[in-house]
Motif scaffolding. Structure first.
Motif, PDB file in Angstrom:
ATOM      1  N   ALA A   1      -1.066   4.805  -5.046  1.00 10.20           N
ATOM      2  CA  ALA A   1      -0.615   5.043  -3.636  1.00 10.20           C
ATOM      3  C   ALA A   1      -0.779   6.214  -3.055  1.00 10.20           C
ATOM      4  O   ALA A   1      -1.082   6.670  -1.936  1.00 10.20           O
TER       5      ALA A   1
ATOM      6  N   ALA B   1      -3.159   8.095  -0.508  1.00 12.45           N
ATOM      7  CA  ALA B   1      -2.312   8.762   0.559  1.00 12.45           C
ATOM      8  C   ALA B   1      -2.885  10.203   0.842  1.00 12.45           C
ATOM      9  O   ALA B   1      -3.202  10.706   1.879  1.00 12.45           O
TER      10      ALA B   1
ATOM     11  N   SER C   1       0.889  -1.102   0.030  1.00 12.45           N
ATOM     12  CA  SER C   1      -0.088   0.012   0.014  1.00 12.45           C
ATOM     13  C   SER C   1       0.754   1.278  -0.037  1.00 12.45           C
ATOM     14  O   SER C   1       0.671   2.243  -0.837  1.00 12.45           O
ATOM     15  N   SER C   2       1.919   1.456   0.955  1.00  9.41           N
ATOM     16  CA  SER C   2       2.556   2.495   1.039  1.00  9.41           C
ATOM     17  C   SER C   2       3.772   2.495  -0.130  1.00  9.41           C
ATOM     18  O   SER C   2       4.145   1.714  -0.421  1.00  9.41           O
TER      19      SER C   2
END
Length: 287
Positions: free
Chosen positions: A280, A284, A137-138
């Motif tokens: 991603a 964010a 994810s990050s």
């Protein structure tokens, strides 16, 4: 020249007649290339006729000698695909015994399938990376995991992804992976200092920069590359609407003859990687 000799040299597959040599205990210990055709020399890269296998390839795997020895003894033909460690190539091989009794001669027909095998391996690697991209994810996780896998697969020194902003002479470096496992924090640089004009023209045209030896290639800064431990490197641009907006670059600490399939792999991976990083980053920002 008789017609059989012409046919022998005309076929596309490599062909050789081997004389397998056995020791007193009956174990195969070497073999002689009794006869080879032109395709054999072209595919193997050696002039082998009349020479011993261990003379040509002192580090050849015993596995090959054992296989041909078994064919010579049992008279049972075999077909297989095998990697030759000392040459770095894959071959498809058919081996059958010649004649009866104890002449211990084996006829071998083979094809170099290295390119096919590399494509298959690269496709499997990309499939694995795609699974990782879906899981992670990050931005930092994506860079760390994907770069580590790629670094291990291609034996690289570093991997970096940079966002390019030519209008304001800026480049934004995402976390950079190093073979030590460390990540260099993200940073901003002047684009004109980071990429020479010759290289930038390649990127703007959508073409990769392939450097075999940074110490002799005028398109890169030899001193800056040496400071980064990058002796050889490949930079692959990511384009949007015919404009280079990002750069995926990998390096090797030694001079390197980059293969065509490696360049293709990096081009495919760079697009997948940047798309995932865009996603991603968007998530964010929403959070």
């Amino acid at each position: 020249v008789c017609s059989s000799d012409l046919l022998f040299d005309a076929i596309d597959e490599g062909f050789a007649i081997l004389q397998v040599l056995f020791d007193d205990a009956g174990a195969a210990r070497d073999f002689i290339f009794v006869e080879t055709n032109r395709a054999f020399q072209r595919q193997s890269g050696v002039a082998a006729t009349g020479k011993h296998a261990l003379e040509l390839l002192p580090n050849v795997e015993q596995w090959w000698i054992d296989v041909f020895g078994k064919v010579a003894i049992t008279k049972q033909a075999v077909r297989f695909e095998q990697y030759v460690q000392v040459t770095g190539r894959w071959f498809s091989v058919y081996a059958s015994a010649l004649g009866e009794g104890d002449n211990h001669q084996v006829a071998v027909v083979f094809s170099d399938i290295t390119q096919r095998k590399r494509r298959e391996q690269n496709a499997a690697f990309l499939a694995d990376i795609q699974d990782e991209l879906a899981r992670l994810s990050s931005v930092e996780e994506i860079v760390q995991v994907v770069s580590a896998k790629l670094g291990s697969y291609l034996k690289l020194t570093s991997c970096l992804l940079a966002e390019l902003y030519p209008a304001r002479d800026e480049v934004w470096l995402q976390p950079t992976w190093h073979s030590s496992g460390a990540l260099t924090p993200p940073s901003s640089r002047r684009l004109s200092e980071f990429v020479k004009r010759e290289a930038l023209r390649l990127y703007e045209a959508g073409k990769p920069l392939v450097v075999f030896d940074a110490q002799v290639d005028p398109r890169v800064d030899a001193e800056a590359c040496a400071a980064r431990g990058a002796r050889a490197l490949v930079g692959v641009p990511v384009l949007r609407k015919d404009e280079a907006i990002a750069l995926f670059a990998v390096s090797d600490g030694a001079a390197r003859d980059w293969r065509e399939d490696e360049i293709e792999l990096l081009q495919d991976l760079s697009e997948r990687l940047f798309r995932r990083l865009e996603s991603a980053t968007a998530h964010a920002n929403l959070r």
